[in-house]
Design a protein around this motif. Structure first.
Motif, PDB file in Angstrom:
ATOM      1  N   ASP A   1       8.163   7.139   5.707  1.00 30.61           N
ATOM      2  CA  ASP A   1       6.907   7.853   5.957  1.00 30.61           C
ATOM      3  C   ASP A   1       6.192   8.209   4.659  1.00 30.61           C
ATOM      4  N   LYS A   2       6.951   8.333   3.577  1.00 27.85           N
ATOM      5  CA  LYS A   2       6.388   8.726   2.292  1.00 27.85           C
ATOM      6  C   LYS A   2       5.634   7.574   1.607  1.00 27.85           C
ATOM      7  N   ILE A   3       5.811   6.340   2.123  1.00 28.32           N
ATOM      8  CA  ILE A   3       5.164   5.173   1.521  1.00 28.32           C
ATOM      9  C   ILE A   3       3.693   5.155   1.912  1.00 28.32           C
ATOM     10  N   SER A   4       2.836   4.935   0.948  1.00 25.81           N
ATOM     11  CA  SER A   4       1.397   4.893   1.211  1.00 25.81           C
ATOM     12  C   SER A   4       1.010   3.575   1.876  1.00 25.81           C
ATOM     13  N   SER A   5       0.184   3.663   2.917  1.00 21.82           N
ATOM     14  CA  SER A   5      -0.285   2.456   3.606  1.00 21.82           C
ATOM     15  C   SER A   5      -1.212   1.637   2.726  1.00 21.82           C
TER      16      SER A   5
ATOM     17  N   ARG B   1       5.073  -2.565   9.656  1.00 20.99           N
ATOM     18  CA  ARG B   1       3.851  -3.344   9.429  1.00 20.99           C
ATOM     19  C   ARG B   1       2.816  -2.539   8.646  1.00 20.99           C
ATOM     20  N   ASP B   2       2.869  -1.245   8.801  1.00 18.81           N
ATOM     21  CA  ASP B   2       1.912  -0.383   8.123  1.00 18.81           C
ATOM     22  C   ASP B   2       2.300  -0.101   6.673  1.00 18.81           C
ATOM     23  N   LYS B   3       3.605  -0.196   6.381  1.00 15.17           N
ATOM     24  CA  LYS B   3       4.096   0.223   5.074  1.00 15.17           C
ATOM     25  C   LYS B   3       4.525  -0.906   4.153  1.00 15.17           C
TER      26      LYS B   3
END
Length: 511
Positions: A122-126, A159-161
Motif C-alpha cells: 500500500d505504501k508504493i506510489s501508483s 496492477r496499480d503498484k
C-alpha cells in the motif's frame, strides 16, 4: 510496456514469443502484466520466479528496485539463492523486505504475513510503479485458508503498484480463477523407457500472443539458474512456417528470384570440394569399422581451419586424446589453433532439445557475433545406439538439427558407422554422402571411397562415383586434390548385408 521486455532466461523468451522485437505484435503487450507460475513442489518455481524478476527489473533500470515477498520462506535462504543466481548482493536488503506482522491469535501466521505484505505494498506510489513484485509461499496454506484470501483485490492492487507481478502457486491451485495474462505450468516427469526424471514447463496462456503449446524441458544448474530448452516442434515451427507458405500459394504472392536457380554446376569434383562446401551443407561420412572415417574427418577439419572457419568437433563418449593424436600425425600446426574447439560429450540422458540449444548458442556466438563461417563435426554417431538413448529415440532430432544448420548457413559433417541404427536418416538429411570401404588382401593403407550423393549441380545429380586411394595416410594436400572421375551405377554392394556363413551354404544367402 516497452516492446523489448525480456525475462533474459535462456529459452523462455522464445516460448513467450518475446524474442522477436521486430514482430508487429510486440508492442501490443499490456501496460501491466500479471504472471502466474504453478506446479508441484520441489521443481524450482521460486528459482524461475526470482530469475524472471531479475531479468525484467534490468529492463527498467536501477531507479526503482523490484521486491520479492514470501509467505513461508526464510529470508536468509532467499538472499543466498538470489546471490547465487544474480552473482552479486547489491541492494539485497531492499529486494527482500520483511513486513512487520500485527499479532492476532485468531489468525494463522501465514495469513498474518499475507496481510503484512498487502499493507507494505500500500505504501508504493501508483505514479512510481515498481518494475516487478514476486509473491510466493501460497503452498503453505490449506485450501480453506487460501479461500479466505482476497485474491481478486490483490491482483488489482498489483496492477496499480507494479509493471510486472508474479504469483507462485502449487499444483492444488490449477483451477484457481485468475486474470493473469500469462500462466506457466511446471511439472516433474519420469521417462520410464530411459528410467530418467526430468522437468518440464508449458505456456498455457499468453494474452495477445500465440501461446506456445506443448511441454518443454528445463534445468536448474548448480547455482540455481534456470535454462529452458524449447522443444523440437517449437524450433521447427519457427524455422518452417507451413501455414504462411501455403497462404502465399493461395494468394499467388510467391516471388521467385532467378538467383534461386542460378546453380553453378561443377564439371569436376574433388575431395576438397566435399570437405570445404558452401555454408549450410550437410555431409555424411559413412563406413564400417576401421575404414579411416576419423582420418578423413580430421583432414576435413584442417581444410576448414585453413579457410579460417570456426570449428567445433563433438566427440561422443570419446576422449579428445585420440582425435588430437590423429591431428598431430597429419599436421601439428593446427594443434593449438584458436578456431578449433573440442567438446567431449559424456554418455547419458542428454535430451535433443538441450543438445540443439548448445548448438544454437555456439552458432550465435561465433557466427552472428564474429561474422565468421562455422563448421560443426559429430564423431561418431553410432555412440547414440549405446550411450545416448534420448538422442537415438527422437526421430526428429537429426532432421531438426540439419534444418537449423541450413537456416544458419552452418556446415555440418557427421561421421557415422555403417551399423548405426539411424544410418538411413543420416543419408536422408545429408547433401553429400561419402562412403568408405577397405578390402582384405589389398594394401592395408588402401581405401575405396564412394561419392553416393552430392550437391554439385544438375550435371552431377544422381551420379555415383568411386575412387580407389592407394595410400590414404599419404600427404593430406595430395589427397584433397584427388578427383572423383570413375563413375558407377550404384552402391548397393556397399550397403548389402554381409553374411558370415560357410561357402557350402551360400545358396541360402538372400539375393
Amino acid at each position: 510496456m516497452s516492446r523489448n521486455l525480456k525475462t533474459q532466461i535462456p529459452g523462455l523468451d522464445i516460448l513467450l514469443n518475446w524474442d522477436d522485437d521486430d514482430d508487429e505484435n510486440a508492442n501490443q503487450r499490456p501496460e501491466e502484466l500479471l504472471i502466474v507460475l504453478r506446479g508441484d513442489r520441489g521443481i524450482s518455481k521460486v528459482n524461475l520466479a526470482m530469475q524472471m524478476m531479475i531479468g525484467i527489473a534490468e529492463h527498467f533500470g536501477t531507479e526503482r528496485l523490484p521486491r520479492f515477498y514470501s509467505l513461508d520462506k526464510d529470508n536468509k535462504a532467499l538472499k543466498i539463492k538470489y546471490k547465487n543466481i544474480k552473482g552479486d548482493d547489491r541492494n539485497i536488503e531492499s529486494l527482500f523486505p520483511q513486513p512487520k506482522r500485527q499479532d492476532n491469535s485468531y489468525l494463522y501466521s501465514k495469513l498474518l504475513q499475507f496481510n503484512a505484505i498487502v499493507q507494505d505494498m500500500d505504501k508504493i506510489s501508483s505514479e512510481k510503479k515498481l518494475p516487478c513484485i514476486v509473491i510466493e509461499g501460497f503452498a503453505g496454506l490449506s485450501m480453506e485458508e487460501f479461500a479466505r484470501l482476497p485474491m481478486a483485490t490483490l491482483e488489482e492492487q498489483l496492477r496499480d503498484k507494479v509493471h510486472v507481478a508474479i504469483l507462485v502457486f502449487d499444483n492444488r491451485l490449477m483451477n484457481y480463477g485468475t486474470g493473469a495474462e500469462i500462466i506457466i505450468e511446471m511439472r516433474r516427469s519420469f521417462n520410464a523407457q530411459h528410467n530418467y526424471t526430468h522437468y518440464e514447463l508449458q505456456i498455457v496462456k499468453n494474452f495477445l500472443r500465440t501461446a506456445t503449446h506443448g511441454w518443454h524441458n528445463y534445468r536448474c544448474d548448480d547455482m540455481g539458474r534456470i535454462i529452458v530448452y524449447p522443444s523440437l516442434h517449437k524450433l521447427l515451427s519457427k524455422k518452417q512456417q507451413m501455414r504462411s507458405r501455403f497462404e502465399e500459394v493461395l494468394g499467388g504472392s510467391q516471388k521467385y528470384s532467378h538467383v534461386d536457380h542460378d546453380v553453378l554446376t561443377k564439371k569436376e569434383v574433388t575431395i576438397q570440394d566435399v570437405f570445404c562446401p558452401k555454408g549450410g551443407t550437410i555431409t555424411g561420412i559413412v563406413g564400417a569399422n576401421n575404414t579411416y572415417k576419423r582420418r578423413l574427418a580430421v583432414i576435413s577439419v584442417i581444410a576448414a581451419l585453413k579457410q579460417n572457419n570456426q570449428v567445433l568437433v563433438m566427440l561422443f563418449n570419446e576422449r579428445r586424446t585420440g582425435f588430437m593424436d590423429l591431428l598431430s600425425s597429419i599436421d601439428r600446426n593446427y594443434l593449438g589453433n584458436s578456431n578449433l574447439h573440442l567438446l567431449e560429450v559424456p554418455m547419458g540422458c542428454l535430451s535433443q532439445d538441450e543438445f540443439i540449444d548448445f548448438i544454437q548458442r555456439y552458432i550465435k556466438q561465433y557466427k552472428q557475433d564474429r561474422k565468421t563461417n562455422v563448421h560443426l563435426y559429430m564423431i561418431d554417431l553410432v555412440a547414440f545406439d549405446y550411450a545416448f538413448p534420448m538422442l537415438q529415440s527422437e526421430t526428429l532430432f537429426l532432421p531438426a538439427l540439419t534444418t537449423i544448420c541450413k537456416s544458419e548457413e552452418t556446415s555440418l559433417t557427421m561421421v557415422c558407422n555403417k551399423k548405426f541404427s539411424l544410418v538411413d536418416e543420416v543419408c536422408f538429411v545429408s547433401d553429400t554422402v561419402m562412403c568408405t570401404e577397405r578390402e582384405n588382401g589389398k594394401d592395408p593403407n588402401g581405401l575405396t571411397i564412394y561419392l553416393e550423393k552430392n550437391p554439385f549441380g544438375h550435371e552431377q545429380n544422381s551420379r555415383v562415383f568411386k575412387m580407389d586411394i592407394a595410400d590414404v595416410t599419404a600427404n593430406a594436400d595430395l589427397l584433397l586434390s584427388l578427383r572423383f572421375d570413375t563413375e558407377i551405377c550404384t552402391t548397393k554392394d556397399f550397403w548389402r548385408q554381409a553374411w558370415n556363413v560357410h561357402p557350402q551354404l551360400s545358396e541360402n544367402i538372400p539375393k
